[in-house]
Design an enzyme around this catalytic site. Structure first.
Site, PDB file in Angstrom:
ATOM      1  N   HIS A   1       1.443 144.030  86.776  1.00  0.00           N
ATOM      2  CA  HIS A   1       2.768 143.485  87.087  1.00  0.00           C
ATOM      3  C   HIS A   1       3.831 144.540  87.378  1.00  0.00           C
ATOM      4  O   HIS A   1       4.977 144.199  87.621  1.00  0.00           O
ATOM      5  CB  HIS A   1       3.255 142.549  85.973  1.00  0.00           C
ATOM      6  CG  HIS A   1       3.592 143.241  84.682  1.00  0.00           C
ATOM      7  ND1 HIS A   1       2.658 143.474  83.709  1.00  0.00           N
ATOM      8  CD2 HIS A   1       4.753 143.752  84.212  1.00  0.00           C
ATOM      9  CE1 HIS A   1       3.232 144.088  82.687  1.00  0.00           C
ATOM     10  NE2 HIS A   1       4.506 144.285  82.965  1.00  0.00           N
TER      11      HIS A   1
HETATM   12  C1  UD1 Z   1       9.613 142.267  82.888  1.00  0.00           C
HETATM   13  C2  UD1 Z   1      10.073 143.612  82.338  1.00  0.00           C
HETATM   14  C3  UD1 Z   1       8.877 144.506  82.134  1.00  0.00           C
HETATM   15  C4  UD1 Z   1       7.831 143.816  81.270  1.00  0.00           C
HETATM   16  C5  UD1 Z   1       7.486 142.463  81.841  1.00  0.00           C
HETATM   17  C6  UD1 Z   1       6.587 141.753  80.883  1.00  0.00           C
HETATM   18  C7  UD1 Z   1      12.262 144.393  83.124  1.00  0.00           C
HETATM   19  C8  UD1 Z   1      12.967 145.313  84.035  1.00  0.00           C
HETATM   20  N1  UD1 Z   1      10.933 144.299  83.304  1.00  0.00           N
HETATM   21  O1  UD1 Z   1       9.034 142.496  84.147  1.00  0.00           O
HETATM   22  O2  UD1 Z   1       9.277 145.689  81.463  1.00  0.00           O
HETATM   23  O3  UD1 Z   1       6.688 144.619  81.246  1.00  0.00           O
HETATM   24  O4  UD1 Z   1       8.679 141.701  81.997  1.00  0.00           O
HETATM   25  O5  UD1 Z   1       5.895 140.729  81.454  1.00  0.00           O
HETATM   26  O6  UD1 Z   1      12.857 143.772  82.285  1.00  0.00           O
HETATM   27  N2  UD1 Z   1       8.791 135.260  87.359  1.00  0.00           N
HETATM   28  C9  UD1 Z   1       8.418 133.936  87.390  1.00  0.00           C
HETATM   29  N3  UD1 Z   1       8.415 133.255  86.211  1.00  0.00           N
HETATM   30  C10 UD1 Z   1       8.779 133.797  85.022  1.00  0.00           C
HETATM   31  C11 UD1 Z   1       9.165 135.152  85.030  1.00  0.00           C
HETATM   32  C12 UD1 Z   1       9.148 135.863  86.197  1.00  0.00           C
HETATM   33  O7  UD1 Z   1       8.077 133.393  88.421  1.00  0.00           O
HETATM   34  O8  UD1 Z   1       8.740 133.113  83.983  1.00  0.00           O
HETATM   35  C13 UD1 Z   1       8.741 136.029  88.627  1.00  0.00           C
HETATM   36  C14 UD1 Z   1      10.039 135.944  89.427  1.00  0.00           C
HETATM   37  O9  UD1 Z   1       9.698 135.958  90.784  1.00  0.00           O
HETATM   38  C15 UD1 Z   1      10.716 137.245  89.073  1.00  0.00           C
HETATM   39  C16 UD1 Z   1       9.552 138.189  88.881  1.00  0.00           C
HETATM   40  O10 UD1 Z   1       8.513 137.410  88.327  1.00  0.00           O
HETATM   41  O11 UD1 Z   1      11.604 137.683  90.070  1.00  0.00           O
HETATM   42  C17 UD1 Z   1       9.852 139.357  87.969  1.00  0.00           C
HETATM   43  O12 UD1 Z   1      10.330 138.908  86.705  1.00  0.00           O
HETATM   44  P1  UD1 Z   1      11.272 139.859  85.809  1.00  0.00           P
HETATM   45  O13 UD1 Z   1      11.501 139.206  84.506  1.00  0.00           O
HETATM   46  O14 UD1 Z   1      12.448 140.277  86.579  1.00  0.00           O
HETATM   47  O15 UD1 Z   1      10.406 141.148  85.630  1.00  0.00           O
HETATM   48  P2  UD1 Z   1       8.899 141.328  85.191  1.00  0.00           P
HETATM   49  O16 UD1 Z   1       8.148 141.875  86.337  1.00  0.00           O
HETATM   50  O17 UD1 Z   1       8.410 140.075  84.551  1.00  0.00           O
HETATM   51  N1  UDP Z   2      -0.224 138.744  77.315  1.00  0.00           N
HETATM   52  C1  UDP Z   2      -0.579 137.407  77.148  1.00  0.00           C
HETATM   53  N2  UDP Z   2      -1.146 136.755  78.208  1.00  0.00           N
HETATM   54  C2  UDP Z   2      -1.386 137.350  79.412  1.00  0.00           C
HETATM   55  C3  UDP Z   2      -1.018 138.725  79.574  1.00  0.00           C
HETATM   56  C4  UDP Z   2      -0.427 139.380  78.512  1.00  0.00           C
HETATM   57  O1  UDP Z   2      -0.386 136.840  76.072  1.00  0.00           O
HETATM   58  O2  UDP Z   2      -1.919 136.688  80.305  1.00  0.00           O
HETATM   59  C5  UDP Z   2       0.367 139.458  76.167  1.00  0.00           C
HETATM   60  C6  UDP Z   2      -0.366 140.705  75.780  1.00  0.00           C
HETATM   61  O3  UDP Z   2      -1.448 140.393  74.921  1.00  0.00           O
HETATM   62  C7  UDP Z   2       0.722 141.517  75.107  1.00  0.00           C
HETATM   63  C8  UDP Z   2       1.944 141.157  75.896  1.00  0.00           C
HETATM   64  O4  UDP Z   2       1.655 139.921  76.549  1.00  0.00           O
HETATM   65  O5  UDP Z   2       0.891 141.124  73.759  1.00  0.00           O
HETATM   66  C9  UDP Z   2       2.216 142.246  76.906  1.00  0.00           C
HETATM   67  O6  UDP Z   2       3.121 141.784  77.848  1.00  0.00           O
HETATM   68  P1  UDP Z   2       3.181 142.304  79.354  1.00  0.00           P
HETATM   69  O7  UDP Z   2       1.906 142.913  79.755  1.00  0.00           O
HETATM   70  O8  UDP Z   2       3.688 141.166  80.156  1.00  0.00           O
HETATM   71  O9  UDP Z   2       4.369 143.380  79.279  1.00  0.00           O
HETATM   72  P2  UDP Z   2       4.465 144.925  78.871  1.00  0.00           P
HETATM   73  O10 UDP Z   2       3.772 145.109  77.575  1.00  0.00           O
HETATM   74  O11 UDP Z   2       3.888 145.712  79.995  1.00  0.00           O
HETATM   75  O12 UDP Z   2       5.927 145.157  78.787  1.00  0.00           O
END
Ligand code: UD1
Ligand code: UDP
Length: 369
Positions: free
Chosen positions: A205
């Site tokens: 991601h």
């Molecule tokens: C965010 C965090 C990242 C973390 C990740 C965990 C920041 C800058 N990034 O990244 O550090 O590792 O969460 O998963 O805060 N979207 C959906 N549904 C949702 C959420 C997101 O469709 O419920 C899509 C949207 O198109 C959105 C994109 O994902 O624009 C990115 O979501 P965003 O929360 O901005 O950042 P992440 O990539 O999820």
């Molecule tokens: N996770 C989950 N389901 C998924 C992918 C991740 O429950 O399909 C959990 C994972 O086990 C961990 C947390 O989400 O506890 C990590 O989140 P993510 O990878 O989204 O973010 P990051 O740690 O990179 O910020």
């Protein structure tokens, strides 16, 4: 003491779980504020249903947007809620935009900030998370670092007061639920057509990968050439971009919706190898004794690499394949992520913290418009 814990993204729900339990055990009052950064059921509601997490007291419904738009909206709403609620302290986790917004909103209202997962650095300032971590650490009053490395990183930036090495809260919750995973695997793996130790579990991601179609092509080529099934839990951001790119994946690569936390740990524990660019998943793989390939050029969880359980491959096809096929490393000499009691330590530490806080009536009283 009354603490507001601010969460918004998937990993923060996991981090909050053990801390919320520990805060209650120690007798602190807690207010949970969900910014709404993640909102799909599989990215948010599932965690509140599956984990022993109280329902958020406030849900800000901020949703997605560019960094400035999203962080700005959170800042504005968090300020309102904190002005109304006046907690004794604000607890933030990790490195998301929710973390940064909450830390800034609180500190400007003179509400002290406690940062859980303080001190981590990838030393890559093109990652939004690195900016969020650095700024949050510099405005926090209390910094709970999961590792000795984190403490040293803070020292190098001149932060020595209020720092404690507590271990990692994600290890606390993992340790608690681990005994349930084997039974779960008996049902889950056959349902997905998987053999224990016979597949790769993948997540992607990071914008550095998802936003670059060529990087995703290289990763797809590696997965397609892996000589075993690849179970790829696809983050919604990745799904949207993959739909645009139209990249072909091999028949043995299954693109699945994000799974719940317990299923995720189950799939990690039984995998031959985890391939990811997630921070939390790298660390969980280490803690579950599963080799990891990290499709990034750097990591903040450096111990996983030092102990030989994680390799950094970027999106290079050959490196990913070699990483997946490498022999199992030797067991690590010790667990650098603590004893599994980080949340209790933090909650206890926050109890003795009251003396450092300004008494309520000495703070500025700000009326809501
Ligand atoms: C965010 C965090 C990242 C973390 C990740 C965990 C920041 C800058 N990034 O990244 O550090 O590792 O969460 O998963 O805060 N979207 C959906 N549904 C949702 C959420 C997101 O469709 O419920 C899509 C949207 O198109 C959105 C994109 O994902 O624009 C990115 O979501 P965003 O929360 O901005 O950042 P992440 O990539 O999820
Ligand atoms: N996770 C989950 N389901 C998924 C992918 C991740 O429950 O399909 C959990 C994972 O086990 C961990 C947390 O989400 O506890 C990590 O989140 P993510 O990878 O989204 O973010 P990051 O740690 O990179 O910020």
């Amino acid at each position: 003491m009354r603490f507001a814990a601010v969460v918004g993204a998937r990993p923060e729900f996991v981090q909050l779980t053990p801390l919320s339990l520990a805060l209650r055990e120690v007798g602190h009052e807690q207010v949970i504020i969900h910014t709404g950064q993640h909102y799909d059921d599989r990215m948010s509601a599932t965690f509140f249903e599956e984990l022993p997490l109280p329902k958020p007291d406030y849900h800000l419904g901020v949703g997605s947007g560019r960094h400035g738009v999203q962080t700005g909206a959170m800042l504005e709403q968090l300020e309102r809620v904190l002005m109304r609620d006046r907690p004794d302290g604000v607890i933030v986790f990790g490195d998301t935009n929710s973390t940064l917004a909450a830390a800034l909103a609180a500190v400007k209202l003179h509400i002290p900030v406690a940062h859980v997962e303080a001190g981590l650095r990838s030393f890559n300032r093109t990652m939004p998370e690195e900016i969020n971590r650095v700024v949050t650490d510099h405005v926090a009053t209390r910094l709970f670092s999961p590792t000795e490395t984190g403490m040293r990183n803070l020292e190098r930036e001149g932060i020595t007061r209020g720092v404690e090495v507590t271990g990692d809260v994600m290890y606390d919750i993992l340790r608690r639920v681990r005994p349930r995973l084997a039974k779960r695997a008996h049902q889950l793996l056959p349902a997905l057509g998987l053999e224990p130790g016979g597949y790769v579990l993948a997540t992607i991601h990071r914008p550095g990968n998802t936003d670059d179609p060529e990087a995703m092509q290289r990763i797809a080529r590696a997965f397609t050439r892996a000589e075993m099934p690849v179970m790829f839990s696809v983050h919604p951001r990745t799904r949207k971009l993959l739909d645009q790119y139209g990249i072909p994946w091999g028949a043995h690569v299954s693109l699945i919706e994000p799974v719940g936390y317990l299923d995720m740990l189950t799939l990690e524990e039984s995998a031959r190898c985890v391939a990811t660019d997630s921070g939390g998943v790298q660390k969980e793989a280490f803690l579950l004794g599963v080799p990891c390939v990290t499709m990034r050029e750097d990591t903040e969880w450096v111990e996983t690499v030092e102990y030989g359980w994680n390799v950094l491959t970027g999106s290079r096809t050959e490196a990913i394949i070699a990483g997946i096929q490498r022999p199992r490393p030797a067991p690590p000499a010790r667990n650098p992520f603590g004893e599994g009691d980080a949340a209790r330590r933090i909650a206890e530490s926050l109890r003795t913290w009251s003396g450092n806080l300004q008494p309520r009536d000495e703070r500025d009283v700000i009326e809501l418009p």
